[in-house]
Write an enzyme that holds these catalytic residues in place. Structure first.
Site, PDB file in Angstrom:
ATOM      1  N   ARG A  23       0.860  -1.188   0.000  1.00  0.00           N
ATOM      2  CA  ARG A  23       0.000   0.000   0.000  1.00  0.00           C
ATOM      3  C   ARG A  23       0.890   1.230   0.000  1.00  0.00           C
ATOM      4  NH1 ARG A  23      -0.647   2.489   4.918  1.00  0.00           N
ATOM      5  NH2 ARG A  23       0.403   1.490   6.682  1.00  0.00           N
TER       6      ARG A  23
ATOM      7  N   ARG B 291      -2.934  10.825   1.900  1.00  0.00           N
ATOM      8  CA  ARG B 291      -3.773  11.559   2.840  1.00  0.00           C
ATOM      9  C   ARG B 291      -4.433  12.718   2.117  1.00  0.00           C
ATOM     10  NH1 ARG B 291       0.842  11.972   7.507  1.00  0.00           N
ATOM     11  NH2 ARG B 291       1.237   9.733   7.702  1.00  0.00           N
TER      12      ARG B 291
ATOM     13  N   TYR C 203      13.187  -6.024   9.135  1.00  0.00           N
ATOM     14  CA  TYR C 203      13.338  -4.587   9.334  1.00  0.00           C
ATOM     15  C   TYR C 203      12.518  -4.148  10.544  1.00  0.00           C
ATOM     16  CZ  TYR C 203      13.536   0.392   8.654  1.00  0.00           C
ATOM     17  OH  TYR C 203      13.754   1.725   8.855  1.00  0.00           O
TER      18      TYR C 203
ATOM     19  N   ASP D  16      11.815  -0.689  13.156  1.00  0.00           N
ATOM     20  CA  ASP D  16      12.066   0.685  13.581  1.00  0.00           C
ATOM     21  C   ASP D  16      12.553   0.660  15.024  1.00  0.00           C
ATOM     22  OD1 ASP D  16      11.470   2.216  11.296  1.00  0.00           O
ATOM     23  OD2 ASP D  16       9.317   1.974  11.649  1.00  0.00           O
TER      24      ASP D  16
END
Length: 366
Positions: free
Chosen positions: A170, A174, A346, A348
Site C-alpha cells: 500500500r 492523505r 526490518y 524501527d
C-alpha cells in the site's frame, strides 16, 4: 563468569543489558565498532548532534515504550516533514493535499481523488506482477514517475519492474493538508543525541569495544551462561545455507560554512540520475541556530561481506534461506538471536525497544 554476553552495543543490546542489570544479572556487552550505540550513534560536530548512520527519528504509538525512552532523555517536539525534489520541482511528503496541489494545481480532495482514479484506471492493471505495476495501480502515473520510481530503484539497486510487488502493498495517501510523515502519537528527537541514552542504559555494565565475537567465538562463549547475538544470523552459522541478501548505505558527511543549507532536516532526491537518495541536515532535528551546519548524503549500495548491512531483503528467496537459519537458531542452546540482523527483519527503533523489553521479561521469568 557472566550471566549474559551481549553481542552488539546498539539499542537492542543496551536496553536488554539495562533490564538484566536491574534484575541483578551480570552482563558483558561487546561490539566490533569503536563506539556504543550501533546505528543510532550520534557524535558532536560544530556543536551539532550528527546522526552518523542516517536519520533516526523516534516515533511510536506505544505509550510504555515512549515513556521508557523518555526516562533516559528529554525528547523534543520534532515532527518529520520531509521534502522531495524531482528535477526542479519540490513536493511535500507523505503524499497529501499539499503534494497534490504542487503536482496538479488542484485544491480539493475530490479533485485529487478524481485524478488519481483516472490515472489508475488508465493503466488497466488487474494483477500487478512487479513493483512498478503495483505502484501504478495504487497512485497512477504522475506520482509514480516523479516520487517513487527513481528513489526506489536507487534504494534497491534494481529496476522497479524487477522488484516484487509486495514491497509496496500500500502507499499511504492523505487527502488532508498535513506533511506529518508518521501517524504515530509520539514523535521526537532526544535532546543531546541518542548516544547519551545508550550511555545511560549501559551505565554500570562492562563494555568492550573493537571486539569481534565471531573471530574469538570460543573464548567469548566460555565467558557467559547465555549469549544474546544481535549480529547477522547467517554469518553466525558461517553461511551454511548461503548468504542472506542485504542493502547497504554509504554516508558522506560535510561541514558547511552556512547556518542553513536546505531548510529541512530531510530532503529526498527522487530522480534516478542523482546518485544519493537524500540529504540530511542534522541541526534541524534539534532546531539548531549554530553558525555552521553539517549535512549527510546517503548513497544506497550493494551489500557484500565486509560492508555494513542495513536493510534485509525479505523476498521469497531470502525468507526461505532465513527459515533454515531460524531452525538452526532454535536448536542453538544458550544463544538468543535478536534485532534486525539476528531476526532478519526490518525494525524501527520503537520495535527494537519493545522486543528487547519483552525478551528481558521472558528471561527474568525463565
Amino acid at each position: 563468569m557472566y550471566d549474559y554476553l551481549i553481542v552488539g552495543a546498539g539499542l537492542y543490546g543496551s536496553v536488554f543489558a539495562h533490564e538484566m542489570k536491574k534484575a541483578g544479572k551480570k552482563c558483558l556487552v561487546i561490539d566490533k565498532r569503536s563506539h556504543i550505540g550501533g546505528n543510532v550513534y550520534t557524535r558532536e560536530a560544530e556543536d551539532i548532534n550528527v546522526h552518523e548512520y542516517g536519520a533516526h527519528i523516534f516515533h511510536t504509538d506505544n505509550k510504555a515504550v515512549w515513556e521508557y525512552m523518555n526516562s533516559f532523555a528529554d525528547f523534543n517536539r520534532f515532527t518529520n516533514e520531509p521534502i522531495a525534489i524531482y528535477r526542479d520541482e519540490i513536493y511535500n511528503l507523505p503524499f497529501n493535499m499539499n503534494t497534490f496541489h504542487q503536482m496538479w494545481g488542484i485544491r480539493t480532495p475530490e479533485e485529487a481523488r478524481r485524478i488519481i482514479k483516472e490515472q489508475v484506471e488508465a493503466e488497466r492493471i488487474s494483477e500487478p506482477k512487479n513493483l512498478e505495476e503495483q505502484a501504478l495501480s495504487l497512485v497512477g502515473r504522475d506520482i509514480y514517475e516523479k516520487l517513487i520510481k527513481g528513489y526506489t530503484e536507487k534504494q534497491w539497486g534494481k529496476k522497479a519492474t524487477e522488484l516484487p510487488a509486495f514491497i509496496i502493498k500500500r502507499l499511504p495517501m492523505r487527502f488532508i493538508y498535513s506533511n506529518n510523515y508518521f501517524n504515530d502519537r509520539y514523535q521526537g528527537i532526544p535532546v543531546g543525541g541518542y548516544t547519551r541514552i545508550v550511555e545511560r542504559l549501559l551505565e554500570g555494565t562492562e563494555v568492550i569495544l573493537n571486539a569481534d565475537f565471531l573471530k574469538d567465538r570460543e573464548q567469548y562463549s566460555k565467558s557467559a551462561k547465555k549469549i544474546v547475538f544481535t549480529g547477522m544470523i547467517d554469518e553466525y552459522f558461517n553461511y551454511e545455507h548461503g548468504e542472506l541478501e542485504y542493502r547497504s548505505l554509504r554516508f558522506q558527511h560535510e561541514v558547511l560554512d552556512t547556518d542553513n543549507y536546505q531548510g529541512s532536516a530531510v530532503v529526498n532526491y527522487t530522480e534516478y540520475e542523482v546518485p544519493y537518495t537524500r540529504i540530511i541536515e542534522h541541526k534541524h532535528f534539534e532546531f539548531g541556530t549554530q553558525p555552521k551546519t553539517v549535512i549527510t548524503r546517503e548513497y544506497p549500495e550493494k551489500w557484500e561481506q565486509g560492508c555494513e548491512p542495513y536493510y534485509p531483503v525479505n523476498d521469497a528467496r531470502n525468507n526461505e534461506i532465513y527459515a533454515k537459519y531460524r531452525q538452526m537458531a532454535d536448536n542453538e542452546k544458550g544463544v538468543l538471536f535478536a534485532g534486525r540482523l539476528g531476526e532478519y527483519r526490518y525494525y524501527d527503533m520503537h520495535h527494537i525497544v519493545q522486543r528487547a523489553l519483552e525478551m528481558a521479561v521472558l528471561e527474568k521469568e525463565a
